[in-house]
Design a protein around this motif. Sequence first.
Motif, mmCIF file in Angstrom:
data_model
loop_
_atom_site.group_PDB
_atom_site.id
_atom_site.type_symbol
_atom_site.label_atom_id
_atom_site.label_comp_id
_atom_site.label_asym_id
_atom_site.label_seq_id
_atom_site.Cartn_x
_atom_site.Cartn_y
_atom_site.Cartn_z
ATOM 1 N N LEU B 33 22.381 -79.809 61.275
ATOM 2 C CA LEU B 33 21.280 -79.923 62.240
ATOM 3 C C LEU B 33 20.130 -78.994 61.891
ATOM 4 N N SER B 34 20.461 -77.772 61.495
ATOM 5 C CA SER B 34 19.388 -76.816 61.228
ATOM 6 C C SER B 34 18.609 -77.205 59.973
ATOM 7 N N VAL B 35 19.304 -77.733 58.960
ATOM 8 C CA VAL B 35 18.582 -78.182 57.758
ATOM 9 C C VAL B 35 17.705 -79.378 58.094
ATOM 10 N N ALA B 36 18.247 -80.307 58.920
ATOM 11 C CA ALA B 36 17.457 -81.481 59.313
ATOM 12 C C ALA B 36 16.216 -81.045 60.087
ATOM 13 N N VAL B 38 14.477 -78.198 59.880
ATOM 14 C CA VAL B 38 13.448 -77.665 58.982
ATOM 15 C C VAL B 38 12.782 -78.787 58.203
ATOM 16 N N THR B 39 13.612 -79.748 57.737
ATOM 17 C CA THR B 39 13.078 -80.849 56.931
ATOM 18 C C THR B 39 12.078 -81.676 57.724
ATOM 19 N N PHE B 40 12.448 -82.048 58.942
ATOM 20 C CA PHE B 40 11.533 -82.882 59.727
ATOM 21 C C PHE B 40 10.311 -82.109 60.167
ATOM 22 N N GLU B 41 10.484 -80.828 60.437
ATOM 23 C CA GLU B 41 9.359 -80.041 60.913
ATOM 24 C C GLU B 41 8.247 -79.951 59.870
ATOM 25 N N SER B 42 8.628 -80.164 58.572
ATOM 26 C CA SER B 42 7.608 -80.021 57.531
ATOM 27 C C SER B 42 6.697 -81.237 57.453
ATOM 28 N N VAL B 43 7.066 -82.332 58.129
ATOM 29 C CA VAL B 43 6.209 -83.509 58.090
ATOM 30 C C VAL B 43 5.113 -83.339 59.131
ATOM 31 N N ASP B 44 3.871 -83.435 58.690
ATOM 32 C CA ASP B 44 2.732 -83.128 59.560
ATOM 33 C C ASP B 44 2.765 -83.840 60.903
ATOM 34 N N GLN B 45 2.950 -85.180 60.867
ATOM 35 C CA GLN B 45 2.879 -85.923 62.137
ATOM 36 C C GLN B 45 3.913 -85.390 63.134
ATOM 37 N N ILE B 46 5.113 -85.124 62.619
ATOM 38 C CA ILE B 46 6.178 -84.665 63.518
ATOM 39 C C ILE B 46 5.876 -83.263 64.043
ATOM 40 N N ARG B 47 5.324 -82.404 63.181
ATOM 41 C CA ARG B 47 5.066 -81.042 63.602
ATOM 42 C C ARG B 47 3.997 -80.998 64.690
ATOM 43 N N GLN B 48 2.993 -81.871 64.530
ATOM 44 C CA GLN B 48 1.922 -81.852 65.525
ATOM 45 C C GLN B 48 2.433 -82.222 66.902
ATOM 46 N N GLN B 49 3.383 -83.165 66.935
ATOM 47 C CA GLN B 49 3.877 -83.602 68.242
ATOM 48 C C GLN B 49 4.935 -82.673 68.819
ATOM 49 N N PHE B 50 5.892 -82.267 67.960
ATOM 50 C CA PHE B 50 7.064 -81.571 68.488
ATOM 51 C C PHE B 50 7.231 -80.162 67.960
ATOM 52 N N GLY B 51 6.188 -79.627 67.345
ATOM 53 C CA GLY B 51 6.295 -78.348 66.651
ATOM 54 C C GLY B 51 7.029 -77.274 67.405
ATOM 55 N N THR B 52 6.645 -77.089 68.687
ATOM 56 C CA THR B 52 7.206 -75.999 69.473
ATOM 57 C C THR B 52 8.712 -76.147 69.632
ATOM 58 N N TYR B 53 9.154 -77.373 69.891
ATOM 59 C CA TYR B 53 10.588 -77.598 70.099
ATOM 60 C C TYR B 53 11.366 -77.210 68.852
ATOM 61 N N PHE B 54 10.823 -77.597 67.657
ATOM 62 C CA PHE B 54 11.509 -77.304 66.408
ATOM 63 C C PHE B 54 11.623 -75.802 66.171
ATOM 64 N N ARG B 55 10.518 -75.083 66.481
ATOM 65 C CA ARG B 55 10.575 -73.649 66.224
ATOM 66 C C ARG B 55 11.614 -72.985 67.110
ATOM 67 N N GLY B 106 4.977 -69.995 56.753
ATOM 68 C CA GLY B 106 5.481 -71.093 55.930
ATOM 69 C C GLY B 106 6.840 -70.872 55.305
ATOM 70 N N THR B 107 7.289 -69.619 55.232
ATOM 71 C CA THR B 107 8.545 -69.380 54.537
ATOM 72 C C THR B 107 9.746 -69.964 55.270
ATOM 73 N N GLN B 108 9.558 -70.449 56.507
ATOM 74 C CA GLN B 108 10.758 -70.980 57.162
ATOM 75 C C GLN B 108 11.263 -72.211 56.419
ATOM 76 N N SER B 109 10.428 -72.795 55.551
ATOM 77 C CA SER B 109 10.899 -73.916 54.741
ATOM 78 C C SER B 109 12.134 -73.520 53.959
ATOM 79 N N LEU B 110 12.173 -72.228 53.574
ATOM 80 C CA LEU B 110 13.282 -71.780 52.738
ATOM 81 C C LEU B 110 14.609 -71.825 53.476
ATOM 82 N N LEU B 111 14.531 -72.129 54.774
ATOM 83 C CA LEU B 111 15.767 -72.224 55.524
ATOM 84 C C LEU B 111 16.700 -73.279 54.943
ATOM 85 N N VAL B 112 16.135 -74.180 54.133
ATOM 86 C CA VAL B 112 17.008 -75.220 53.593
ATOM 87 C C VAL B 112 18.072 -74.658 52.649
#
Lengths: 265, 265, 265, 265
Positions: B33-36, B38-55, B106-112
């Motif tokens: 779940l945590s890898v998924a 981070v992966t989805f959060e990196s997609v712009d459209q998804i981040r704009q809508q749900f960014g806060t929830y992902f963080r 941006g380094t949270q990408s490395l969470l993968v």
Amino acid sequence: MKAWQQRLHEIIYEADTPAGKAFDVLLIAAILLSVAAVTFESVDQIRQQFGTYFRILEWFFTVLFTVEYILRLLAVQRPSKYIFSFFGIIDLLALLPNYLSIFFFGTQSLLVVRSFRLLRIFRVFKMGSYLRQAKVLQDALVASRQKVVVFLVGVLATVFTVGALMHLIEGDKSGFTNIPVSVYWAIVTMTTVGYGDIAPQTPLGQAFASVLMILGYGVLAVPTGIMSVEIARASISTSTQACPSCTKQGHEQDAIFCKYCGSPL
Amino acid sequence: MKAWQQRLHEIIYEADTPAGKAFDVLLIAAILLSVAAVTFESVDQIRQQFGTYFRILEWFFTVLFTVEYILRLLAVQRPSKYIFSFFGIIDLLALLPNYLSIFFFGTQSLLVVRSFRLLRIFRVFKMGSYLRQAKVLQDALVASRQKVVVFLVGVLATVFTVGALMHLIEGDKSGFTNIPVSVYWAIVTMTTVGYGDIAPQTPLGQAFASVLMILGYGVLAVPTGIMSVEIARASISTSTQACPSCTKQGHEQDAIFCKYCGSPL
Amino acid sequence: MKAWQQRLHEIIYEADTPAGKAFDVLLIAAILLSVAAVTFESVDQIRQQFGTYFRILEWFFTVLFTVEYILRLLAVQRPSKYIFSFFGIIDLLALLPNYLSIFFFGTQSLLVVRSFRLLRIFRVFKMGSYLRQAKVLQDALVASRQKVVVFLVGVLATVFTVGALMHLIEGDKSGFTNIPVSVYWAIVTMTTVGYGDIAPQTPLGQAFASVLMILGYGVLAVPTGIMSVEIARASISTSTQACPSCTKQGHEQDAIFCKYCGSPL
Amino acid sequence: MKAWQQRLHEIIYEADTPAGKAFDVLLIAAILLSVAAVTFESVDQIRQQFGTYFRILEWFFTVLFTVEYILRLLAVQRPSKYIFSFFGIIDLLALLPNYLSIFFFGTQSLLVVRSFRLLRIFRVFKMGSYLRQAKVLQDALVASRQKVVVFLVGVLATVFTVGALMHLIEGDKSGFTNIPVSVYWAIVTMTTVGYGDIAPQTPLGQAFASVLMILGYGVLAVPTGIMSVEIARASISTSTQACPSCTKQGHEQDAIFCKYCGSPL
């Protein structure tokens, strides 16, 4: 099993009698024609000229194969054994697309899954030895499955990590817009396919990509090594020598004593 | 070791008890779940809508895994043994990015890198045999390391020399602007990735590149050969058992009698 | 051999004494620095700023290595044996580019051939075992040379024939302007590098290219198989067991009698 | 066989006498020159300047090789045995293009099939051992042919099904305009050539392509494993010699005593 069932089974599932052989030859021909039909129908120029004829042809084959499927079900004592076998599933998937295409435009393209039915082709030719070789390959695949799974998990973890790193390093300009796309690039690169639609532009990115390429290039050796070893084992131990005492097979060529019971071979 | 420590160790490090198994299943699920996320959060459209929830989700996982890490340290008698093990380092690297991202955007990408924790997945399933197969691969890698190092130094020297030669031959126009970039091209070509972002244009350059490609194509055989041999050896002789009668080794895993003298093993 | 010659030989060619070890470490460091210098100097921005310093550095190294080369000649009884050895030729080629660059602009890039001198690196580390592994690889390469030559002639004949066929089929528009360029495309494709700078556009050309790709994909197996077999042989027969009667080595692990003289091992 | 026939046979087919050796050297030289002539003639600049000379040269070689072909037919007792052998077919195909080019412009390019005649080159050099090695490779290829056929049918069915799926998913915009072109893309990708002229653009297409790449990357291992095993077998057991005492086979080429029972071979 009733007599007509036995006769049907002889024709459809076996190729010992002339009728059985003829059935298989006609089946192969029908499969090849139906795959060719779908393939050519997808080309715009051909579809515009002959579209209707092709659709009629495809429905003809679908009806033909549906009848064949029903006959197969009738010719065995336990239909479920056929339905869930490798060939049973392939045969079912080969029928569905045309029925689906009444609802979903374009899915008749999936009819090409019928081409997997061509694996039946070996029943027409020197059946025995081709199937024995296919079994060798199959045994090798099955025996190596655990190592392959370990290998795959390692590869997936690597491409995710590398993809995320490149997303960080390269950013949007080179096409590494998000992690999924960067993972796609990592797979394209590590498998040495290398389309070039996305490629690193920054020196750091290129240096990092170089490491990945040399890694992928060497890592390719792993599944190859696994497969080679298993194919070798499967080939050697099909030596049909059976131990006179315990009747077990699978002895190495140079074994002097049976490794299962200790008697001399 | 105190009683609570022993109980904790059972749950976290081993999968024999129901609690241990449940812990592992939940851990795998959390990692996926945590890898998924981070992966989805990196997609712009998804981040704009749900960014806060992902963080929030990522911080939840980071806290969860930090607590788990501390529990692991408490459950062993010598924490340093875990900290410096392969999994210990992975687990630590899986925690850092989120803390780093307070300072570096941006380094949270490395969470993968958490995806490497998925290698624990084998403790849930047929643990024994997967781990044995993984050990076979690991032994093969370790045993071949010296040949691999010799091979790598040779490859590096080759790509540097070839890169410099192509820089001389092709010059700026084809993209071979300096030696580092030309070396990058040499690696891309020798590993047969072949992006095409840089490609030789002059006849002499193309001729030279052809030689490099055939060389790389054949040289790929070397690490593959090394790995195949080592995997074969590791597979056959994971049993160091020597025959009590004739003291010979090299028996296969399934041998019950010595194939050289017939005595039981 | 005179005393000073012997002392010199100890330092330069061997790494048993502290002086010998120190010499090797300094040599490796000098090689790495000089290759780095040439590499960085080729980048335009760096050359514009620091060009002069780099050229002075390169001349320093060239003089240093020339002195070392002369010392090597003096430290052996038969200089010609060194001059024509693998390392002797590498060392000479590592010196020439800088002298050539007085006449030909730009050839100092070729100084990177010095990176091949890094193969000496193994004398600093666990010398014995790395060199033994390198010898295994070398033996394998030498033993397989005849099969490799047969293979290469076959590959060359194939790429020429295929290249000419594609030149006929595709013609000028797709980039297949003449036979040499078409042969280049055939090599790029058969080695699976696949730049994409030239790619077939006509259906017939694409069909033909598909056949070539599957062929190349399978043919890659041949040198790999050759190398695997030879590396396996070279590895197994370095077993140091010598026959007590005839003192020959190279027995397989499971041989019970010496295959050269018939005595029991 | 008449005397002049025997003498002719000695010169043309064998390389034991000085005349035989000289014939082979001249033949190789003629083949190389004629292939070079066709290759250079295809380059526009060269053809415009020297076109006529090249055409005269090619007709000279064609006449020369036609005379040689006729001599070969005369020098054997059963001409049909030569006509239908591997080299016989190659030699005939090497003559036809120039005759065809009287009717079809441009087909003289196919003269490069003459390069396959270069496989005769081994009769000039250490004939025996190169031909023995070539026989090893040939035996390996023949022995593995059944496994290779099974493998190929599987690959073809896969690329058709995947191609059709991608045609459905990607549609026209990415270049997947019809099934034939999509199958071409699938082959380009599965063989890891990866031109990049067609590449998936949609996330679903890219995900699916990723699976195909990892599959192709691992499946490459199969023919390699098959070939390695067969080359190993062919190398070890090119001697069908059975031990007179214990009748065991599988002795290496350099064995003088049977490794199983110690008796001389």
